[in-house]
Scaffold this active site. Sequence first.
Site, short mmCIF file in Angstrom:
data_model
loop_
_atom_site.label_atom_id
_atom_site.label_comp_id
_atom_site.label_asym_id
_atom_site.label_seq_id
_atom_site.Cartn_x
_atom_site.Cartn_y
_atom_site.Cartn_z
N ASP A 436 4.20 -7.78 -5.39
CA ASP A 436 4.79 -6.70 -4.60
C ASP A 436 5.00 -5.48 -5.49
OD1 ASP A 436 5.92 -5.67 -2.26
OD2 ASP A 436 7.92 -6.39 -2.73
N GLU A 439 2.35 -0.49 -6.77
CA GLU A 439 1.60 0.79 -6.67
C GLU A 439 1.53 1.52 -8.00
OE1 GLU A 439 4.14 -0.16 -4.64
OE2 GLU A 439 2.67 -0.92 -3.20
N ASP A 583 5.85 -2.56 4.51
CA ASP A 583 7.19 -2.57 5.08
C ASP A 583 7.26 -1.79 6.39
OD1 ASP A 583 7.79 -4.07 2.93
OD2 ASP A 583 8.78 -2.48 1.81
#
Length: 897
Positions: A436, A439, A583
């Site tokens: 997770d 980025e 999300d």
Amino acid sequence: MRVEQLVLGLVAFARSAIAAPAPLDLVVRDGVSADDCPGYEASNVKKTDSSITADLTLAGDACNVYSDDLKDLKLLVEYQSKDRLHVKIFDKDEQVYQVQEELVPRPKHGETPSADAALEFELVEKPFSFKITRKENDEVLFDTSGRQLIFESQYVGLRTSLPDNPNIYGLGEHSDPFRLPNVNYHRTMWNSESPFIPTNANLYGSHPVYFDHRGDKGTHGVFLLNANGMKIDLDVTESGDQYLQYNTIGGIIDLYFLAGKQPAEVSKQYADTVGYSAMYPYWAFGFHQCKYGYWDVNMVAEVVGNYSTAGIPLEVMWTDIDYMDGRQDFTTDPERFPIGKMRELVSTLHSRGQRYVLILDPGVHFKEGYAPYERGHEMGVFYKNADGSDHLGVQWAGTVAWPDWLAPNTSKWWADEIATTFSADNGIDLDGIWVDMNEASNFCGDIDCNPLDNQGNPPKVGHDPRPNTGRPIPGFPDDFQPNRRSVTRQDNGKYKGLPGRDLFVAKYDPVNHRGNLSGFTIWTNNTNADGTKAYDTHNLHGHAMSHVTYDAMLARRPGLRPLVLTRSTFAGNGRKATHWFGDNESSWEHYRVSIRQMLAWVSMHQMPMVGSDVCGFNGNANEQMCARWALLGAFQPFYRNHAEISSVQQEFYQWPLTITAAKKAIDTRYKLIDYAYTALHYQTTQGTPMINPLFFLYPEDSNTFGIQHQWFYGDALLISPVTTDWSESVTLYLPKDTFYDYWTGRRIEGLGANVTLNHVSWTDIPVHIRAGTIIPQRANSANTTAELRKENFVFVVAPDVDGKAKGRLYIDEGEKIVQEQTTLLDITWDNGHITVGGRWGYPGLKGESITIERFKVLGQEEIQMGSLGEASTFDPATGAVTVEGSWNLDADFEVHM
Ligand SMILES: *[C@@H]1O[C@H](CO)[C@@H](O)[C@H](O)[C@H]1NC(C)=O
Ligand SMILES: *[C@@H]1O[C@H](CO)[C@@H](O)[C@H](O)[C@H]1NC(C)=O
Ligand SMILES: *[C@@H]1O[C@H](CO)[C@@H](O)[C@H](O)[C@H]1NC(C)=O
Ligand SMILES: *[C@@H]1O[C@H](CO)[C@@H](O)[C@H](O)[C@H]1NC(C)=O
Ligand SMILES: *[C@@H]1O[C@H](CO)[C@@H](O)[C@H](O)[C@H]1NC(C)=O
Ligand SMILES: *[C@@H]1O[C@H](CO)[C@@H](O)[C@H](O)[C@H]1NC(C)=O
Ligand SMILES: CC(=O)N[C@H]1CO[C@H](CO)[C@@H](O)[C@@H]1O
């Protein structure tokens, strides 16, 4: 997962997210406009049978509109295969960054004679432009003559003209319409944490590939292999000419033209270019449950128990960052998730045929005495500042150092940590990993933020079900001294990136919705171990991390297909990882968005095992919407219910309607797993998508081009959920073709028109079978996929108007990468005769069934009673004939009705 304080960041940046960017050519620097740029002139053109090379020279005074014009470029054109044409424009000195081969391996140049190719490249020398034509019908697919090429140190601009109102798809990751708007549309690619997946903004991944569908003139694809931040414009000029324009802040022009000409052929050609998806274990098609905020191991176990009690099959249980000690990777909280109980949890799950998956984040707690950090530091795996200290940021654990996934020791360090923590012998024997925040997401919003001021994010005790059990998460100790380590990094070699650039600010603004390039991420001035810069490689961070994680999982359990779920991706990520859509929120709109995102990811981005957080992540789900979403998610490849820490619990056992919907959804999904698994097998070996947008199967029917709320699950099942908020009716499109209602078996003639269905209850979803197909199913569902495999098969035959149908079935053991015994069947129906043939090999291990117990043939209204064989029955209400028997899937056979 999302961070509460990011909402502040979102508000702070809302202005930049909604401000409409100025039309490109009006943006000027020091009074210079892009229209003043001189373009290039081609010379020294050399042709071979399958390639063209030329020199490109700046054709006048530099305009330096956003940075410095490069004077000398090279052009390389390769007819790589009949269907793939490669066009590359790069700097003569070969310093400009090019994506590393190890991250995106390049396809082979097959040296196809240009005469044999489907596409043709035409060069205009002065001013330089080029055109790509489909030879068969002279259709011009790409033409850059409308605007001069601009190639600068921090800006590259290339425009192609397009037909009016073109059908353009792809260009993920976004939450925009499936068929992209083509006026005043701007698509930014800069991977960013993006709570609530805002529309018209860059999200977590970058996939610079589009499909251009032109009805009966064919479909083609264009892939730009460039990982730099970019903005792609789809717009019309003042005189009304349609165009698509690439604007990147670096890198080169590296275009792959994919000829199609059927839509699914473009998908395959894209897989040939960036790589085929990994194959996933059979169990990955089971139902998954997660929530951020499962407070301790008992609560995790209780969720599993409550699913059993409710009689809803649960295949895979997940735990979010809750399990970690102080949110640190490779730790477990000693009080809430003690290792002993964790091991017991996993062994209990495994004994019941269930699986377990845990999360990892890239930010590694920068803390003396925290062994994974210290080992990583010793091994030189973290990004460094110019002075040799670790480059720091803020993530869940507090102050963190960031792994450079390209550093020589990183793979080993990461694999060792995974092997130890997730050891089957004395650690947590998990079955998959979820990476997770990669980025990477940095809670430090800008370069004025001091990461050392941040003490991490303690669990939000107020939301926890048990008061007083929250322990403060240790932060950064006062006496901490950064441990410095000098580094020497290569710089400015071949393809490493031009020297002398501003690595924080590109004057051309790609419009990142999180602000500056370094906003909320690893700073873009970092140097990777191979000498490349984060400015150029930012969009590859999650891609690299997920691939290193795949390798680590494989090292831990050699021979077994890893399940690695990653939030951040780049083109070609599917080779080793898969993705969920981040999300989202518990809203009807995001229930709808999940469909269009899936359509593009499976059929165009070649990442098949995808899905959204079912019932939504942020905000509170409600009973009716969650019931609809339980059914919707069952017909998407990856099926996981997941919610945020402050949301209400939304497990399917929470409400009566979701219990009914989920039982029906999972029951149906499980019976169809072999059908879906077969489709995935074909996607991973032949590139044919396992999810089909309607226009893929009806490419000449223009009514299908904009459809984004219906899809084909595999190539036979048309799914048409209710998509209006709080509604019990749905208007669905049925192409001109024969269909059968999946639930009743009744025949319906599609008229190439909309059909409205009313009274679709909260626990129903319309599904139709396309005529001409045969669907292999299991006779019964089961509580896990392991149990399911013991059930016999039933083949459902849906004949077309000519009384014909065909289907296929792939069976293997389900988990190994190399399968020695496989069965691959072709099943055909021709007016009363079933033929089953193909390759036989899977013996049916561990009590699994390889027996067909029934054929069900739909649409036999006109049957003569009495003309059927003894084992056959006819249901006049639905027109279905059922043939009972017992056929073992180990040799060819025929059945006559
Ligand atoms: C499990 O079910 C029990 C009984 O309905 C309920 O009290 C409990 O809150 C549930 N636990 C979880 C974690 O959902
Ligand atoms: C599923 O059923 C089998 C056979 O009855 C049983 O052994 C297994 O524990 C069950 N698994 C779950 C998750 O309920
Ligand atoms: C890799 O790790 C070893 C220690 O295991 C260390 O000696 C070596 O310097 C590291 N290599 C780099 C490039 O940092
Ligand atoms: C990046 O910029 C920051 C702020 O100027 C500086 O502290 C850091 O050393 C730079 N990093 C590198 C690798 O040059
Ligand atoms: C973005 O960068 C510019 C130039 O460095 C700076 O002035 C501005 O404060 C930055 N904005 C944010 C939000 O960090
Ligand atoms: C079907 O209905 C949708 C709106 O629900 C509409 O946009 C579309 O044009 C209709 N298609 C046809 C063929 O009438
Ligand atoms: C796709 C979509 O509906 N996105 C919305 C998600 O929520 C944010 C914040 O509420 C909106 O700005 C987006 O438009």
